[in-house]
Motif scaffolding. Structure first.
Motif, PDB file in Angstrom:
ATOM      1  N   VAL A 106      69.919 -13.526  43.792  1.00  0.00           N
ATOM      2  CA  VAL A 106      68.463 -13.500  43.627  1.00  0.00           C
ATOM      3  C   VAL A 106      67.842 -14.666  44.384  1.00  0.00           C
ATOM      4  CG1 VAL A 106      66.584 -13.531  41.946  1.00  0.00           C
ATOM      5  CG2 VAL A 106      68.741 -12.396  41.384  1.00  0.00           C
ATOM      6  N   GLU A 114      64.866 -18.032  39.524  1.00  0.00           N
ATOM      7  CA  GLU A 114      63.874 -17.916  38.449  1.00  0.00           C
ATOM      8  C   GLU A 114      62.479 -17.711  39.023  1.00  0.00           C
ATOM      9  OE1 GLU A 114      65.953 -20.556  34.903  1.00  0.00           O
ATOM     10  OE2 GLU A 114      64.739 -21.557  36.436  1.00  0.00           O
ATOM     11  N   VAL A 117      61.989 -14.099  40.103  1.00  0.00           N
ATOM     12  CA  VAL A 117      61.747 -13.245  38.937  1.00  0.00           C
ATOM     13  C   VAL A 117      60.301 -13.389  38.467  1.00  0.00           C
ATOM     14  CG1 VAL A 117      62.353 -12.847  36.516  1.00  0.00           C
ATOM     15  CG2 VAL A 117      64.155 -13.219  38.222  1.00  0.00           C
ATOM     16  N   GLU A 118      59.815 -14.627  38.401  1.00  0.00           N
ATOM     17  CA  GLU A 118      58.442 -14.863  37.961  1.00  0.00           C
ATOM     18  C   GLU A 118      57.437 -14.261  38.931  1.00  0.00           C
ATOM     19  OE1 GLU A 118      57.579 -15.975  35.081  1.00  0.00           O
ATOM     20  OE2 GLU A 118      59.659 -16.392  34.501  1.00  0.00           O
ATOM     21  N   CYS A 120      57.771 -11.566  40.779  1.00  0.00           N
ATOM     22  CA  CYS A 120      57.717 -10.116  40.582  1.00  0.00           C
ATOM     23  C   CYS A 120      57.059  -9.764  39.250  1.00  0.00           C
ATOM     24  CB  CYS A 120      59.119  -9.522  40.665  1.00  0.00           C
ATOM     25  SG  CYS A 120      59.821  -9.604  42.332  1.00  0.00           S
ATOM     26  N   ASP A 121      57.340 -10.546  38.210  1.00  0.00           N
ATOM     27  CA  ASP A 121      56.701 -10.312  36.919  1.00  0.00           C
ATOM     28  C   ASP A 121      55.191 -10.461  37.034  1.00  0.00           C
ATOM     29  OD1 ASP A 121      59.078  -9.779  35.672  1.00  0.00           O
ATOM     30  OD2 ASP A 121      59.202 -11.682  34.579  1.00  0.00           O
ATOM     31  N   THR A 126      58.635  -3.896  39.688  1.00  0.00           N
ATOM     32  CA  THR A 126      60.002  -3.862  39.168  1.00  0.00           C
ATOM     33  C   THR A 126      60.935  -4.572  40.136  1.00  0.00           C
ATOM     34  OG1 THR A 126      59.594  -1.766  38.045  1.00  0.00           O
ATOM     35  CG2 THR A 126      61.890  -2.366  38.436  1.00  0.00           C
ATOM     36  N   LEU A 127      61.765  -5.467  39.599  1.00  0.00           N
ATOM     37  CA  LEU A 127      62.780  -6.154  40.390  1.00  0.00           C
ATOM     38  C   LEU A 127      64.146  -5.770  39.856  1.00  0.00           C
ATOM     39  CD1 LEU A 127      63.748  -8.294  42.464  1.00  0.00           C
ATOM     40  CD2 LEU A 127      63.494 -10.012  40.643  1.00  0.00           C
ATOM     41  N   THR A 320      68.268  -5.884  35.856  1.00  0.00           N
ATOM     42  CA  THR A 320      66.967  -6.455  36.174  1.00  0.00           C
ATOM     43  C   THR A 320      67.149  -7.837  36.803  1.00  0.00           C
ATOM     44  OG1 THR A 320      66.680  -7.594  34.057  1.00  0.00           O
ATOM     45  CG2 THR A 320      65.999  -5.270  34.152  1.00  0.00           C
ATOM     46  N   GLY A 321      66.102  -8.312  37.434  1.00  0.00           N
ATOM     47  CA  GLY A 321      66.158  -9.657  37.987  1.00  0.00           C
ATOM     48  C   GLY A 321      66.424 -10.696  36.919  1.00  0.00           C
ATOM     49  N   ARG A 322      65.807 -10.535  35.753  1.00  0.00           N
ATOM     50  CA  ARG A 322      66.002 -11.501  34.675  1.00  0.00           C
ATOM     51  C   ARG A 322      67.443 -11.457  34.149  1.00  0.00           C
ATOM     52  NH1 ARG A 322      62.499 -14.704  32.690  1.00  0.00           N
ATOM     53  NH2 ARG A 322      60.768 -13.593  33.664  1.00  0.00           N
ATOM     54  N   LEU A 325      69.953 -13.424  36.203  1.00  0.00           N
ATOM     55  CA  LEU A 325      69.945 -14.880  36.106  1.00  0.00           C
ATOM     56  C   LEU A 325      71.143 -15.425  35.335  1.00  0.00           C
ATOM     57  CD1 LEU A 325      66.154 -15.585  35.415  1.00  0.00           C
ATOM     58  CD2 LEU A 325      67.387 -15.754  37.591  1.00  0.00           C
TER      59      LEU A 325
END
Length: 348
Positions: A106, A114, A117-118, A120-121, A126-127, A320-322, A325
């Protein structure tokens, strides 16, 4: 439920035309739910031979990421660039509302991952992360067996990534450096096995580790890593990964439960019961060069199709991206434990 074969295929942009691009193009050729619209490369003319591996109308080849991001015919992007340019590329795509399926890692660091992810959120896109080892038949079978119960408590975990890479692999500009890749064998090669293992075991809470660069490679980052692991569920484990282990062998994960041990690699799942029984599931075909390429594209296609289904039905993708992590946190903990010579605790 809508039949995916009757839905209009989603337009896809492939960002990056490096080593893995051909696999993506072949995978997209067999995906009824997707249509390859564009390939973005710094040198589009060098990427154009990829068109011969795509069965549909040839995509356009361009260096203009902004134009691709603004194209309403494109609903998602597969990002397969070097990690060093990921954050900027993802920012452009996310702001344009494009859903993103990302080749690992990532980010080069946990902090960078991180932030991706933030980003894209915040953009509401969607990641997903392309950890295709999770869709291999042995991995699917292992997850099913572990979820079904009957194995007892997990006690010991072995994660082995015994790979060989010739020096020419690291002679490519930037490979094995922190600036381009974010590290060596762990973040570039072993991250797939780390992700898969964590999906089966749950989180690691403490790490003791050593990393090094062997005399067998000239490179900045590590080509060897080993760690002792403590898991939240009470199990312990051992992790070893290297690109200096000749001859090259396949990665494996072994889970020792009270009633049986599960050993999985890319070809099979072996179950050794304490009462003497032995089972073999999901045995793969002979792995010739042609078969290997087709299987690899098939694994990528399965992740791509899952991602498209996730977009259409508003559910999370396979990884998911999260969720990705977790692998980054473990890699950072191993690096810190080795550098500082002390155990490192991770959040449970």
């Amino acid at each position: 439920m809508t039949d995916p074969e009757t839905e209009t295929p989603i337009g896809v942009a492939l960002i990056g035309a490096g080593m893995i691009a051909r696999t993506h193009v072949v995978a997209l050729s067999g995906a009824a739910s997707a249509r390859l619209e564009a390939v973005v490369s710094r040198r589009p003319e060098r990427a154009e031979p990829l068109a011969q591996h795509y069965d549909g109308a040839p995509p356009r080849f361009t260096a203009d990421l902004d134009a691709v991001a603004a194209d309403p015919a494109i609903g998602m992007a597969i990002v397969a660039t070097p990690p060093s340019v990921r954050a900027e590329v993802i920012g452009t795509l996310a702001r344009a509302g494009k859903h993103i399926l990302l080749e690992k890692p990532v980010g080069r660091t946990l902090a960078e991952a991180e932030q991706v992810v933030e980003t894209c959120d915040a953009a509401g896109v969607t990641l997903g992360v392309l950890f295709q080892h999770r869709v291999r038949a042995p991995a699917v079978a292992a997850a099913r067996r572990a979820a079904a119960g009957g194995l007892g408590r997990l006690g010991l975990v072995e994660i082995a990534v015994p790979l060989w890479r010739d020096q020419s692999y690291y002679d490519e500009l930037g490979r094995g450096t922190y600036a381009r890749d974010g590290g060596g064998v762990m973040i570039t090669n072993a991250i797939h096995s780390i992700d898969l293992a964590l999906s089966l075991t749950g989180p690691v809470t403490r790490v003791q580790a050593m990393t090094a660069t062997t005399p067998l490679h000239r490179m900045e980052a590590e080509d060897f890593a080993m760690a002792g692991l403590h898991f939240a569920n009470g199990a312990v484990g051992a992790f070893i990964a290297s690109t200096a282990m000749f001859p090259h062998r396949t990665e494996s994960i072994t889970l020792h439960f009270e009633a049986a041990s599960l050993r999985l690699d890319k070809d099979s799942l072996e179950i050794s019961w304490r009462d003497g029984r032995r089972e073999v599931e999901a045995t793969g075909p002979p792995d010739g060069a042609h078969a290997s390429e087709a299987r690899k594209a098939g694994w990528h296609r399965a992740v791509i199709e899952d991602f498209i289904t996730a977009i259409r039905h508003g559910r999370p993708p396979l990884v998911t991206g999260r969720q990705a992590l977790s692998a980054h946190r473990l890699i950072e903990a191993i690096e810190t434990a080795s550098r500082e010579g002390r155990p490192v605790d991770l959040p449970g």
